[in-house]
Design a protein around this motif. Structure first.
Motif, short mmCIF file in Angstrom:
data_model
loop_
_atom_site.label_atom_id
_atom_site.label_comp_id
_atom_site.label_asym_id
_atom_site.label_seq_id
_atom_site.Cartn_x
_atom_site.Cartn_y
_atom_site.Cartn_z
N ILE B 73 -35.37 13.26 46.97
CA ILE B 73 -34.67 13.83 45.81
C ILE B 73 -33.21 13.34 45.74
O ILE B 73 -32.68 13.10 44.66
CB ILE B 73 -34.76 15.38 45.84
CG1 ILE B 73 -34.25 15.99 44.53
CG2 ILE B 73 -34.00 15.96 47.04
CD1 ILE B 73 -34.59 17.45 44.37
N TYR B 74 -32.59 13.15 46.91
CA TYR B 74 -31.19 12.71 46.91
C TYR B 74 -31.09 11.27 46.42
O TYR B 74 -30.20 10.92 45.67
CB TYR B 74 -30.59 12.82 48.32
CG TYR B 74 -30.82 14.18 48.92
CD1 TYR B 74 -30.17 15.30 48.39
CD2 TYR B 74 -31.70 14.35 49.98
CE1 TYR B 74 -30.40 16.56 48.91
CE2 TYR B 74 -31.93 15.61 50.51
CZ TYR B 74 -31.29 16.71 49.97
OH TYR B 74 -31.52 17.94 50.48
N GLY B 126 -41.27 20.99 50.62
CA GLY B 126 -40.02 21.75 50.72
C GLY B 126 -39.40 21.99 49.36
O GLY B 126 -39.03 23.12 49.00
N GLU B 127 -39.30 20.92 48.59
CA GLU B 127 -38.70 21.03 47.25
C GLU B 127 -39.56 21.88 46.32
O GLU B 127 -39.05 22.62 45.49
CB GLU B 127 -38.48 19.63 46.65
CG GLU B 127 -37.21 18.93 47.11
CD GLU B 127 -37.29 18.41 48.54
OE1 GLU B 127 -38.41 18.36 49.10
OE2 GLU B 127 -36.24 18.06 49.10
N GLU B 129 -41.49 24.38 47.22
CA GLU B 129 -41.29 25.78 47.61
C GLU B 129 -39.96 26.32 47.07
O GLU B 129 -39.89 27.41 46.52
CB GLU B 129 -41.26 25.84 49.14
CG GLU B 129 -42.03 26.96 49.75
CD GLU B 129 -42.03 26.78 51.27
OE1 GLU B 129 -41.10 27.28 51.90
OE2 GLU B 129 -42.94 26.07 51.78
N THR B 130 -38.91 25.51 47.23
CA THR B 130 -37.58 25.93 46.76
C THR B 130 -37.58 26.14 45.26
O THR B 130 -37.08 27.15 44.75
CB THR B 130 -36.53 24.85 47.11
OG1 THR B 130 -36.57 24.63 48.51
CG2 THR B 130 -35.14 25.29 46.71
N ARG B 134 -36.97 29.47 42.83
CA ARG B 134 -35.96 29.49 41.75
C ARG B 134 -36.58 29.90 40.42
O ARG B 134 -36.02 30.69 39.68
CB ARG B 134 -35.29 28.12 41.61
CG ARG B 134 -34.39 27.78 42.78
CD ARG B 134 -33.92 26.34 42.72
NE ARG B 134 -33.06 26.09 41.57
CZ ARG B 134 -32.45 24.93 41.35
NH1 ARG B 134 -32.62 23.92 42.19
NH2 ARG B 134 -31.68 24.76 40.31
N ASP B 137 -37.39 33.55 40.49
CA ASP B 137 -36.16 34.34 40.30
C ASP B 137 -35.76 34.35 38.82
O ASP B 137 -35.34 35.38 38.29
CB ASP B 137 -35.00 33.76 41.11
CG ASP B 137 -35.12 34.06 42.59
OD1 ASP B 137 -35.97 34.90 42.96
OD2 ASP B 137 -34.38 33.44 43.37
#
Lengths: 431, 436
Positions: B73-74, B126-127, B129-130, B134, B137
């Motif tokens: 992603i970076y 990982g991304e 899940e994050t 979000r 939320d």
């Protein structure tokens, strides 16, 4: 990548009555943007009159010398245009976007209310009601209403001018009178306190003649002396918190003072980019650390000024970070992490290419905003009002591109905990 | 109108900017348009997404640019930023949309990075899940917002049993999505056939098409054809009252059946809607805001989606004036349904409609979004120019007929969310009320 810029043609002149005018011809689309910006905002409100600048903005739409109530809307929209106005900390703008053939009409409409709005009891009462509904929609009836733009200034600042609620208390709003509105107009809505800017599809000579015709005979009044709103920097950390009965998740906003955006312009520019280095995009430092790696935050935003307009704000103002957290989020941890990341930036510097890509992306945002004629007209007018130099619109991409890594590091080093003010939102409902 | 107010210089016909189009062998339809005002380029990619699972679709859009097998992603973000670029994806009921922009010299790189993700998005766990957290939320937050809750109740009332009935997934559904689900959805639905790509900027259109062909010809086709059932018939009936204790305002929402852009009544409906409540100089705003001060932002608009079109009216009003605001709104609906509008208010609405189209075409981003939206409905900028001519030709009789056909209060589905115990008695004086 080379940072490009615009080369807008910009004409400036001042009418005999003191009105400053900026014309920016652009025939790329058959539309015009017209704006009048007055050098008065939330900070100019007297004590006991919170929200008055914004209420007065509403009153400027309620009829004027030649125009009945509602006529302004009908003439703009009946010309195929859109209109609005907005009240900021340091200025108030009124603007129209229209097909090019409506330019003279828009100039007439702005000139007519510069002569004077129709201030009467009925209009004042009606607009107090409308503003109260606006506050209910935007602040009282929604989670995070007024966060952080109304909630952080009173923590950061001590003087009424800088700290008070710019939307206004209902008590203050209800006490507004026709007489107070007339006094506010007389003092701040003077020809010498305003800038007219026009951007879009017109011939300069013809537009200039129209401006002279409609604005030239408005009686001239000088600008009032603008007081200094300066306050000393913080020397000890300030923290506050409040419970938001409708908010499901914790949040915190934190800010530090930055150099004077006008007087210390070159020292100020690195802070504009620093906010982006910290928060713009997934690879930005605080995003990477807090959202993706630690998961201590669900979103992080950063910008200059409480309204996020780096080139339309005066001193004193701030670099602001806004962090939303997951359920049970820990504000102390967020503050500690921000400190760590700033420390790391100040100590280790930037990664290779980090500043260049942030500059390229920021310039894209900046150029993109100016593509719409009305945004461009407002930006030109405020640059004239605050810098006396609307041509900065063409220079800013280059100036931003010239900011150095050393300047970013030096800026980061000033964002110390003892200079920081923060406001925490405690959720009042469970997520 | 007052004689001192300057007249308008008449606008000419809508000028459609220079453009070129091409359909690639994989089915992707590409349109490139020149607007050289700023040294940037805007991109819109629209992929058909009818009946795609809401939770998976939202998460797919949120993580499409979160990594490929070669780039994390970076790397993707920093490579995009290096050309001043950014790409973001989003979904609605009908489509997946990718929007982006960059410095014009970076166009080839932007397209290259887009192609890498279209062909090889990896949805790293990982991304995923994050992002799921979000989104969950954000949905939880939306559920605290009165406007969202009122819309949820309205959709339930007007689209029962239709895929449009629910437009937001549950947070738990989002959290349950796996990266395998996303990879499967990507393989099935993120395909070029039926998709369109629009570029607008400081470009030579034919050359921009070549750049797209170069970058995206390797995107492999295979999308299924998915359509929607028709919208359920919409009608009047008692007010649906939704209790939200503690509200300081009531959300008033009204829906009426509309017609799509391709329908012969569409131009007249557009103007009738403007007269009613579609812009500031409308009857509804003049009445309940400027005269009565009941509300800040009343509005009426036609929502067009692939399955059908619906007129949506909304106003957030102070609790104590809920019934009076409804009374005035129903009065304005009835007035438009049984009496023709004035010539002056029609001409004003017509100028506004024509002017708005010109303003919408005056920026790179505006042209890109408009062209992409029209493409989604099988329409193009030539249709838009003809639409201008049709708006110019609509008669008062046609607008009056549209008023009668589409704005009858008898057909209005009404949903009100607010402090129910306080507002119910006075609402009952106006109509039947059923608690949701």
């Amino acid at each position: 990548m080379r940072i490009p810029a615009t080369s807008y043609t910009i004409e400036r002149f001042t009418l005999a009555n003191g009105l400053r005018v900026v014309l920016q011809p652009d025939s790329s689309a058959p539309v015009v943007g017209v704006t009048v910006v007055y050098d008065v905002g939330i900070r100019s409100e007297p004590e006991g009159r919170t929200g008055f600048a914004h209420l007065f903005e509403h009153l400027m739409f309620q009829g004027s010398e030649n125009l009945e109530k509602l006529a302004h809307f009908k003439y703009v929209q009946g010309a195929g245009g859109t209109f609005n106005g907005s009240t900021h900390f340091d200025y108030t703008d009124y603007y129209e976007s229209l097909p090019a053939g409506a330019l003279e009409r828009a100039l007439f409409l702005e000139a007519d209310r510069m002569r004077g709005p129709r201030l009467n009891e009925e209009n004042v009462r009606n607009q107090i009601d409308v503003v109260k509904e606006e506050i209910r929609v935007n602040v009282l009836n929604r989670p995070y209403g007024g966060f952080p733009w109304l909630k952080l200034p009173p923590v950061m600042f001590d003087t009424f001018a800088n700290a008070h609620d710019g939307y206004g208390s209902f008590v203050d709003l209800e006490s507004a009178t026709v007489e107070a509105a007339a006094g506010f107009f007389a003092e701040y809505y003077a020809t010498g306190n305003a800038v007219l800017a026009v951007s879009g599809d017109f011939e300069v000579a013809a537009a200039r003649a129209m401006v002279e015709k409609h604005f030239g005979n408005i009686p001239g009044r000088p600008a009032p002396v603008r007081p200094s709103f300066a306050e000393p920097d913080l020397t000890a950390e300030r923290r506050d918190s409040y419970t938001d009965a409708m908010a499901p998740l914790p949040a915190v906003a934190l800010a530090w003072r930055v150099p004077d955006p006008i007087v210390e312009f070159s020292a100020y520019l690195p802070y504009v980019l620093l906010a982006e280095v910290l928060t713009d995009g997934e690879a930005a430092r605080l995003q990477e650390r807090m959202v993706l790696r630690d998961r201590t935050a669900t979103s992080v935003g950063g910008y200059i000024g409480f309204m996020g307009e780096p080139f339309e704000v005066r001193d004193p103002t701030v670099l602001l970070l806004q962090v939303f957290m997951p359920p049970g989020g820990d504000t102390d941890k967020v503050l500690r992490t921000v400190d760590e990341e700033l420390e790391r930036l100040a100590t280790d510097g930037l990664a290779e290419g980090e500043l260049a890509r942030i500059q390229a992306r920021f310039v894209t945002h900046f150029l993109r905003e100016t593509d719409a004629v009305t945004n461009r007209a407002v930006r030109l007018a405020v640059l004239e009002l605050q810098h006396g130099n609307p041509a900065l619109i063409n220079d800013l991409p280059r100036l931003l591109g010239e900011v150095t890594e050393a300047q970013i590091i030096a800026a980061a080093a000033t964002l110390r905990p003892q200079r920081r003010a923060s406001i925490e939102v405690i959720p009042g409902v469970s997520a | 109108m007052s004689s001192v107010v300057p007249d308008l210089t008449p606008a000419g016909p809508l000028v459609v900017p220079e453009r070129a189009e091409r359909t690639l062998p994989n089915g992707l339809h590409v349109i490139a348009i020149r607007r050289s005002s700023i040294p940037l380029v805007e991109l819109r990619l629209r992929v058909p997404f009818a009946q795609a699972d809401l939770a998976r679709g939202g998460l797919l859009a949120g993580t499409l640019f979160a990594g490929t097998d070669e780039m994390d992603i970076y790397a993707i973000t920093t490579e995009l930023q290096a050309v001043g670029g950014g790409l973001a994806a989003g979904t609605d009921l009908d489509r997946l949309t990718i929007s982006g922009n960059c410095l014009v010299d970076g166009l080839d790189r932007l397209l290259e990075l887009l192609a890498l993700t279209l062909n090889g998005a990896a949805y790293p766990s990982g991304e995923v899940e994050t992002e799921a957290e979000r989104i969950a939320d954000r949905i939880s937050l939306a559920r605290t917002q009165p406007g969202h809750l009122a819309r949820v109740a309205l959709l339930k009332r007007i689209y029962p049993g239709h895929p449009y009935e629910v437009q937001t997934p549950d947070p738990e559904q989002v959290r349950a999505v796996t990266r395998e689900d996303l990879a499967a959805m990507h393989a099935a639905r993120v395909r070029p056939d039926g998709a369109s790509l629009v570029l607008v900027g400081d470009v030579v259109p034919e050359k921009a098409l070549d750049s797209v062909a170069q970058a995206l010809s390797g995107w492999t086709p295979g999308a299924p054809e998915v359509s929607f059932p028709d919208l359920p018939a919409l009608g009047g009936g008692p007010i649906t009252l939704v209790d939200r204790p503690g509200s300081v305002q009531s959300c008033l929402r009204i829906a009426l059946p509309g017609v799509p852009r391709s329908h012969p009544d569409h131009p007249a409906l557009t103007l009738a809607n403007l007269v009613f409540g579609g812009y500031f100089s409308s009857r509804l705003v003049g009445n309940i805001r400027e005269d009565k001060g009941y509300t800040y932002s009343p509005h009426s608009g036609v929502e067009h989606s692939l399955a059908g079109s619906t007129i949506m009216i909304s106003a957030d009003v102070a609790t104590e004036v809920t019934a009076p605001a409804l009374l005035e709104t129903l009065y304005e609906l009835g007035r438009l349904a049984v009496l023709p509008p004035d010539t002056e208010e029609l001409e004003q609405a017509r100028e506004y409609a024509l002017g708005s189209l010109r303003l919408g075409m005056a920026t790179q981003a505006g042209i890109a979004s408009l062209t992409s939206m029209l493409e989604g409905f099988g329409l193009d900028l030539d249709w838009l120019a003809a639409h201008c001519d049709r708006l110019a030709a609509v008669t008062l009789e046609e607008v009056a007929a549209a008023g009668a056909r589409y704005f009858s209060p008898a057909n209005a589905a009404i949903v009100i969310l607010g402090e129910a115990d306080v507002i119910e008695p006075s609402l009952k004086a106006l109509a039947g009320v059923v608690r949701a």
